[in-house]
Scaffold this motif. Structure first.
Motif, mmCIF file in Angstrom:
data_model
loop_
_atom_site.group_PDB
_atom_site.id
_atom_site.type_symbol
_atom_site.label_atom_id
_atom_site.label_comp_id
_atom_site.label_asym_id
_atom_site.label_seq_id
_atom_site.Cartn_x
_atom_site.Cartn_y
_atom_site.Cartn_z
ATOM 1 N N ARG A 296 0.765 -1.256 0.081
ATOM 2 C CA ARG A 296 0.091 0.174 0.185
ATOM 3 C C ARG A 296 0.813 1.314 0.014
ATOM 4 O O ARG A 296 0.487 2.215 -0.623
ATOM 5 N N GLY A 299 2.160 1.533 -3.355
ATOM 6 C CA GLY A 299 1.113 1.898 -4.643
ATOM 7 C C GLY A 299 0.801 3.326 -4.217
ATOM 8 O O GLY A 299 0.476 4.073 -5.319
ATOM 9 N N ASP A 300 0.659 3.781 -3.083
ATOM 10 C CA ASP A 300 0.352 5.168 -2.999
ATOM 11 C C ASP A 300 1.506 6.102 -3.744
ATOM 12 O O ASP A 300 1.319 7.264 -4.112
ATOM 13 N N ASP A 303 1.418 5.952 -7.335
ATOM 14 C CA ASP A 303 0.138 6.632 -7.839
ATOM 15 C C ASP A 303 0.460 8.111 -7.913
ATOM 16 O O ASP A 303 -0.080 9.034 -8.930
ATOM 17 N N ALA A 304 1.052 8.631 -6.904
ATOM 18 C CA ALA A 304 1.188 10.014 -6.737
ATOM 19 C C ALA A 304 2.214 10.505 -8.077
ATOM 20 O O ALA A 304 2.512 11.749 -8.219
ATOM 21 N N ASP A 306 2.398 9.405 -10.921
ATOM 22 C CA ASP A 306 1.676 8.959 -12.240
ATOM 23 C C ASP A 306 2.428 7.996 -13.112
ATOM 24 O O ASP A 306 2.630 7.879 -14.250
ATOM 25 N N ARG A 309 0.728 1.486 -14.396
ATOM 26 C CA ARG A 309 0.334 0.225 -14.101
ATOM 27 C C ARG A 309 1.306 -0.256 -13.165
ATOM 28 O O ARG A 309 2.449 -0.623 -13.626
ATOM 29 N N ARG A 311 2.547 -3.245 -9.721
ATOM 30 C CA ARG A 311 2.383 -4.205 -8.619
ATOM 31 C C ARG A 311 3.436 -4.294 -7.729
ATOM 32 O O ARG A 311 4.480 -5.029 -8.487
ATOM 33 N N GLY A 328 7.765 3.809 -14.697
ATOM 34 C CA GLY A 328 7.437 3.910 -13.352
ATOM 35 C C GLY A 328 8.615 4.100 -12.624
ATOM 36 O O GLY A 328 8.844 4.923 -11.811
#
Length: 422
Positions: A296, A299-300, A303-304, A306, A309, A311, A328
């Motif tokens: 988590r 992931g956060d 996401d921040a 951008d 995708r 995992r 990424g």
């Protein structure tokens, strides 16, 4: 729209060496704050292998801070002692000896029970998506809040003599030699948690690093032995709990700072150290030292950024569940470049001639990069500091490799990085 998003296949000549219909590629190389030098499927998530450690290093420096030190504490609870671990990845036999010295110097000459407190991380000790056979060797050592010598032992075989360091009653050796065998094998038999030494006796001493089957008990017994060596008698038992009562602190030892630990992780690609860092980040951020909490946190973060995708299930990259794209990872490196501790991060990556780059990029200056290797996957991500002052951030992920493609993957990646370094 970012420049790297607007040019999905920029400067194809750089990526020619990586073109193939037989494996999958995700590549991005970009001048820091500038133009894209090369791009090929930059948004396709692939297994990062040990490039996962780039995320672990970045989030450790960010959330824990460069000066953070892990602590291992001994407290007195009545006539017993509690050994509490908070994930210290560098706890050594010398550290246990110093703790025992402090116990003796506190006037404690005898203890009843010696208790290991494992509440900091919880029960799970193997990362999600690890293969069963990973636990047989040193690179797959389990992650625990109390961990001695990286939860491994050194097994030295001289002829048919076997020596184990550090040695405790938790380590059982079974040796079976055969002069007709082709080689010596040293590994942990996972179902039985014994260390097996099998095959041809070596002509010269040979040392192998093997993971410990019951690492918390191993650490606890080593502490008991250290106490007895200092003259502190032990009259009761030893036990492990995740719910120990707090007591009066008697002694504490600490690790080197995170700024040093991330380099100790990245240069040799130390999986154990990565998991201790990742789970500690999860504990400090989410109050839960689990891999689910770590997922988590990552992931956060992605996401921040951008980052597309992704995992990420563990901190080392051993997990076969991990997926992330070249974009990424490059966006992670770009974010790192803006942080006050960025030099500590980039200096933690191997340079040519050291660690996992010991035999790579001898003729390319300015490279700092993290390697990654799993069956079917080869990765390399990092920075090239060019003479004109324009740094290049890059990530190369190759997946679906078999046969000759897997054999030649490193050569292809190195040729690509050499090209963008010019």
């Amino acid at each position: 729209m970012d420049a790297d998003a607007s040019t999905p296949d920029a400067d194809a000549p750089h990526t020619d060496i990586l073109d193939s219909d037989s494996f999958v590629t995700s590549v991005l190389a970009r001048e820091r704050g500038g133009s894209v030098l090369a791009s090929r499927n930059p948004d396709v998530p692939l297994p990062p292998a040990s490039n996962t450690k780039l995320l672990t290093a970045a989030l450790s420096l960010h959330h824990l801070g460069p000066s953070y030190r892990f602590e291992t504490r001994v407290s007195r609870l009545g006539d017993s002692l509690v050994l509490s671990g908070r994930g210290n990845p560098s706890l050594s036999p010398d550290d246990l000896s110093r703790l025992a010295d402090a116990v003796r110097d506190a006037g404690i000459g005898s203890v009843t029970n010696i208790i290991a407190d494992t509440e900091w991380f919880g029960d799970q000790s193997r990362g999600p998506g690890w293969m069963w056979e990973d636990g047989r060797y040193g690179y797959g050592a389990e992650s625990t809040p109390l961990a001695l010598s990286g939860n491994t032992v050194s097994v030295t075989v001289s002829g048919t003599d076997v020596e184990v360091m550090p040695d405790t009653d938790a380590v059982e050796i079974r040796a079976q030699f055969d002069e007709a065998a082709a080689e010596l094998r040293v590994f942990r038999d996972c179902p039985e948690n014994t260390i097996r030494v099998e095959g041809k006796p070596p002509g010269e001493p040979q040392t192998e690093t093997v993971s410990v089957g019951d690492p918390v008990r191993h650490c606890l017994l080593a502490f008991r032995d250290a106490l007895e060596a200092k003259g502190v008698n032990h009259t009761g038992g030893v036990r492990v709990t995740d719910d120990a009562e707090s007591g009066e602190t008697v002694a504490t030892v600490t690790s080197p700072p995170v700024s040093e630990l991330v380099r100790k992780m990245n240069v040799p690609s130390d999986n154990f150290l990565a998991e201790q860092l990742a789970r500690t980040v999860a504990r400090e951020v989410r109050a839960e030292g689990s891999w689910d909490a770590w997922e988590r946190v990552v992931g956060d973060f992605l996401d921040a950024r951008d980052a597309g995708r992704a995992r990420i299930r563990d901190g080392s990259g051993l997990s076969r569940y991990n997926l992330i794209s070249a974009r990424g990872l490059v966006r992670t490196l770009e974010w790192v470049g803006e942080r006050p501790w960025s030099e500590a991060f980039f200096d933690s990556l191997p340079a040519p001639g050291e660690g996992t780059l010991a035999e790579r990029f001898a003729d390319v200056s300015g490279v700092r990069a993290k390697t990654g290797t799993l069956t079917g996957s080869r990765t390399l991500s990092g920075i090239v500091r060019r003479e004109d002052g324009t740094d290049v951030l890059f990530s190369v992920l190759l997946g679906g490799l078999v046969g000759d493609d897997e054999e030649r993957a490193r050569e292809r990646i190195d040729a690509f990085v050499s090209g963008v370094a010019d």
